[in-house]
Design a protein around this motif. Structure first.
Motif, short mmCIF file in Angstrom:
data_model
loop_
_atom_site.label_atom_id
_atom_site.label_comp_id
_atom_site.label_asym_id
_atom_site.label_seq_id
_atom_site.Cartn_x
_atom_site.Cartn_y
_atom_site.Cartn_z
N MET A 20 0.82 -1.21 0.00
CA MET A 20 0.00 0.00 0.00
C MET A 20 0.86 1.26 0.00
O MET A 20 0.45 2.28 -0.56
CB MET A 20 -0.95 0.01 1.20
CG MET A 20 -2.08 -0.99 1.07
SD MET A 20 -3.17 -0.67 -0.34
CE MET A 20 -2.52 -1.75 -1.57
N ALA A 21 2.05 1.21 0.59
CA ALA A 21 2.96 2.36 0.53
C ALA A 21 3.37 2.61 -0.92
O ALA A 21 3.48 3.76 -1.35
CB ALA A 21 4.18 2.13 1.40
N GLY A 22 3.58 1.53 -1.67
CA GLY A 22 3.90 1.69 -3.10
C GLY A 22 2.75 2.31 -3.87
O GLY A 22 2.96 3.19 -4.72
N VAL A 23 1.54 1.89 -3.58
CA VAL A 23 0.36 2.46 -4.25
C VAL A 23 0.21 3.93 -3.87
O VAL A 23 -0.03 4.78 -4.74
CB VAL A 23 -0.91 1.66 -3.87
CG1 VAL A 23 -2.16 2.37 -4.35
CG2 VAL A 23 -0.84 0.25 -4.44
N LEU A 24 0.34 4.24 -2.58
CA LEU A 24 0.22 5.64 -2.14
C LEU A 24 1.31 6.51 -2.75
O LEU A 24 1.06 7.65 -3.13
CB LEU A 24 0.27 5.70 -0.61
CG LEU A 24 0.01 7.06 0.03
CD1 LEU A 24 -1.35 7.61 -0.39
CD2 LEU A 24 0.08 6.93 1.53
N GLU A 25 2.51 5.95 -2.87
CA GLU A 25 3.62 6.67 -3.51
C GLU A 25 3.25 7.06 -4.95
O GLU A 25 3.46 8.19 -5.38
CB GLU A 25 4.86 5.78 -3.49
CG GLU A 25 6.06 6.39 -4.14
CD GLU A 25 6.99 7.01 -3.12
OE1 GLU A 25 8.00 7.57 -3.57
OE2 GLU A 25 6.72 6.95 -1.93
N ALA A 30 1.96 11.20 -8.60
CA ALA A 30 1.29 11.48 -9.87
C ALA A 30 0.78 12.92 -9.88
O ALA A 30 0.59 13.53 -10.93
CB ALA A 30 0.14 10.52 -10.09
N LEU A 31 0.59 13.47 -8.68
CA LEU A 31 0.06 14.84 -8.55
C LEU A 31 1.10 15.86 -8.07
O LEU A 31 0.92 17.05 -8.25
CB LEU A 31 -1.11 14.85 -7.56
CG LEU A 31 -2.28 13.92 -7.90
CD1 LEU A 31 -3.27 13.90 -6.76
CD2 LEU A 31 -2.94 14.36 -9.20
N VAL A 32 2.17 15.39 -7.42
CA VAL A 32 3.16 16.28 -6.81
C VAL A 32 4.51 16.09 -7.49
O VAL A 32 4.97 14.96 -7.64
CB VAL A 32 3.29 15.99 -5.29
CG1 VAL A 32 4.38 16.83 -4.67
CG2 VAL A 32 1.97 16.20 -4.58
N LEU A 37 8.85 20.94 -4.26
CA LEU A 37 8.45 20.89 -2.86
C LEU A 37 9.19 21.94 -2.04
O LEU A 37 10.35 22.24 -2.29
CB LEU A 37 8.73 19.51 -2.28
CG LEU A 37 7.86 18.36 -2.79
CD1 LEU A 37 8.31 17.06 -2.17
CD2 LEU A 37 6.41 18.62 -2.48
N HIS A 38 8.49 22.49 -1.05
CA HIS A 38 9.07 23.47 -0.13
C HIS A 38 8.76 23.05 1.29
O HIS A 38 7.72 22.46 1.57
CB HIS A 38 8.47 24.87 -0.39
CG HIS A 38 8.85 25.43 -1.71
ND1 HIS A 38 10.03 26.09 -1.93
CD2 HIS A 38 8.21 25.42 -2.90
CE1 HIS A 38 10.10 26.47 -3.20
NE2 HIS A 38 8.99 26.07 -3.80
N TRP A 39 9.69 23.38 2.23
CA TRP A 39 9.45 23.13 3.64
C TRP A 39 8.39 24.11 4.13
O TRP A 39 8.01 25.04 3.42
CB TRP A 39 10.73 23.30 4.44
CG TRP A 39 11.77 22.27 4.11
CD1 TRP A 39 12.91 22.46 3.40
CD2 TRP A 39 11.75 20.89 4.47
NE1 TRP A 39 13.60 21.29 3.29
CE2 TRP A 39 12.91 20.29 3.94
CE3 TRP A 39 10.87 20.08 5.17
CZ2 TRP A 39 13.21 18.95 4.09
CZ3 TRP A 39 11.18 18.73 5.34
CH2 TRP A 39 12.33 18.19 4.81
#
Length: 95
Positions: A20-25, A30-32, A37-39
């Motif tokens: 599921m971590a692979g799927v969530l990744e 796919a969107l980010v 990315l910024h802190w």
């Protein structure tokens, strides 16, 4: 070689969490775009995209595995907990 109850429960949590971590990744990235990315303070994340993917995967895996482990713990009866933890001088859970 005998596989213990703890090992079976750990594998029952870790393997689905890994999948599921692979799927969530895949869904998140796919969107980010990791390059944008910024802190929280606004500074850009200075990791290579592969580093962002790796770090995110382990964070996702840890969170999902923790949820699965808590589910396993809460699913045990008092007798199962007492059997696993019994020994001289060890407290027993109330039934």
């Amino acid at each position: 070689m005998s596989t213990g109850r703890f090992t079976l429960r750990a594998l029952a949590v870790l393997w689905p969490a890994f999948l599921m971590a692979g799927v969530l990744e895949m869904l998140v990235f796919a969107l980010v775009d990791p390059a944008t990315l910024h802190w929280f303070g606004g500074a850009p994340v200075e990791l290579a995209p592969a580093g962002v993917y790796t770090l995110a995967f382990f964070v996702f895996w840890g969170v999902i595995a923790t949820a699965g482990a808590l589910t396993q713990l809460l699913h045990q009866t008092a007798d199962e907990l007492n059997q696993a933890e019994s020994g001289p001088g060890r407290p027993r859970w109330p039934a």
